[in-house]
Each structure stands twice: as C-alpha cells, then as structure tokens.
Design a protein around this motif. Structure first.
Motif, mmCIF file in Angstrom:
data_model
loop_
_atom_site.group_PDB
_atom_site.id
_atom_site.type_symbol
_atom_site.label_atom_id
_atom_site.label_comp_id
_atom_site.label_asym_id
_atom_site.label_seq_id
_atom_site.Cartn_x
_atom_site.Cartn_y
_atom_site.Cartn_z
ATOM 1 N N GLU A 64 0.813 -1.216 0.000
ATOM 2 C CA GLU A 64 0.000 0.000 0.000
ATOM 3 C C GLU A 64 0.846 1.265 0.000
ATOM 4 O O GLU A 64 0.558 2.223 -0.722
ATOM 5 N N LEU A 69 -0.849 4.831 -0.666
ATOM 6 C CA LEU A 69 -2.043 4.646 0.144
ATOM 7 C C LEU A 69 -1.698 4.732 1.615
ATOM 8 O O LEU A 69 -0.562 4.478 2.023
ATOM 9 N N VAL A 74 -7.883 -2.573 2.485
ATOM 10 C CA VAL A 74 -7.439 -3.234 1.259
ATOM 11 C C VAL A 74 -7.920 -4.674 1.241
ATOM 12 O O VAL A 74 -7.944 -5.356 2.266
ATOM 13 N N TYR A 76 -6.879 -8.088 -0.886
ATOM 14 C CA TYR A 76 -5.871 -8.611 -1.809
ATOM 15 C C TYR A 76 -6.468 -9.747 -2.624
ATOM 16 O O TYR A 76 -7.018 -10.701 -2.065
#
Length: 198
Positions: A64, A69, A74, A76
């Motif tokens: 990230e 970010l 997140v 994945y």
C-alpha cells in the motif's frame, strides 16, 4: 474532490486496482496528475467522498505504501496470474462476510477519478438489493456499476479475466441504465495520452 454528498452507508465502494497496466506501459496507478496526486490516490479521494465504507482491491504482491495509500482498507486478490474476474470475486467474497448490512456495492475502476458527485447521487438513489445500476452518458454505458446484494454470491464465484459482464448479461432484466450528464463515467486511462484533460 469536493462533494456535496453525505457519504452513503447503504452502498459500499470497491476500487478495482489490481491490473497490470499493460497498454499504459508502466504502472498507471502511480501516474502523476496535475493536481499533485497519483491516478489511484485521486480515485481513492473521490471514493472516500461518496462512500462511508470502501475497499481498494490490489494484487497480492502490492504494498500500500508504495502506491501512496495510507489507512484505506485493502482486499488482496489471491491468485496469479490475476484477472478482473479474480479481483471481483475476492472483493465480493470479503463483502459477504464483512458488510452484512449493505444494500449494494459499487464497482469502480482505479483509473476513473473524474466522476462528479451529481452522477454518484443519481446512481445511489436507484440502488436496491435486486437491481444492477449502470450509468449511461451519450448512449454509452460506463462505471461505476452498482450490484445489489442479491448478485453478490455470483460475483464471488467469478474467476480468470472474465469480469462482471457475464452476470450483467445473465440478469439483463434486473439491469437499469441511468442517464447521467457526466462524461467522467466513461473516462478511464488505458494509455499515457488519456491523462490529458478532455
């Protein structure tokens, strides 16, 4: 991006950003915009202004911080080589567990940060559990696509490079095309020249 919207808590946002930017020739997620943000950062900022809950879908080997970010949640995508269907499936597998109260999910593309608040407001006003909502500008269907919760199990079973078009075709009668006056719903970035201002 300034927005007059109150962030939606009925619809969750999914930024699909796990592709390999083959046509762009480099990682377009890191491409710099004139506003001082990268392409992906601009899409995240836009999404944050619209959705109370959202996720960025990345490849399993992404970091990230390398993508600029911060604390964004997140998801994945686990498989290699990855395809859009694989990314979407990973996202909806997660949503079915983690977002049990959402009415729908908006599938956004990581290279489309130019969608205006009014377009989002129009789309969100039509979201229900049993519909698929898609914006149309000048006769052309664009993004984001809002999938009602009823379609999440099928989306969670996609694989490979087949995106959600198969599900949209299968459930054509549930698909509502919503006219909007924002070309941003069509404007994505495939090649470096696409970054120039329209």
């Amino acid at each position: 991006m300034p927005s007059s919207l109150t962030p939606s808590n009925d619809v969750v946002g999914l930024i699909m950003a796990a592709g390999y930017s083959t046509r762009f020739g480099a990682d377009k997620r890191r491409a710099q915009l004139t506003e001082g943000q990268t392409l992906l950062q601009a899409t995240v900022a836009m999404t944050r202004s619209v959705f109370e809950a959202f996720y960025v879908v990345l490849r399993s080997d992404d970091e990230e911080r390398d993508l600029g970010l911060g604390t964004e949640p997140v998801i994945y995508a686990p498989e290699e080589p990855i395809g859009l269907g694989t990314s979407i499936a990973a996202a909806f597998q997660h949503l079915q567990v983690d977002n049990k109260d959402a009415t729908a999910a908006a599938v956004l593309l990581g290279d489309m940060p130019w969608i205006k608040p009014d377009a989002f407001s129009e789309l969100l006003s039509h979201a229900t559990e049993d519909t698929i909502i898609r914006p149309v500008y000048d006769g052309n269907a664009g993004h984001p696509v809002l999938f009602g919760r009823d379609f999440w199990p099928e989306l969670a079973n996609l694989h490979g490079d087949l995106g959600a078009r198969t599900i949209i075709r299968k459930h054509h009668s549930a698909c509502r095309l919503i006219p909007v006056s924002d070309v941003g719903v069509l404007r994505d970035v495939d090649r470096p020249e696409d970054l120039s201002v329209l």
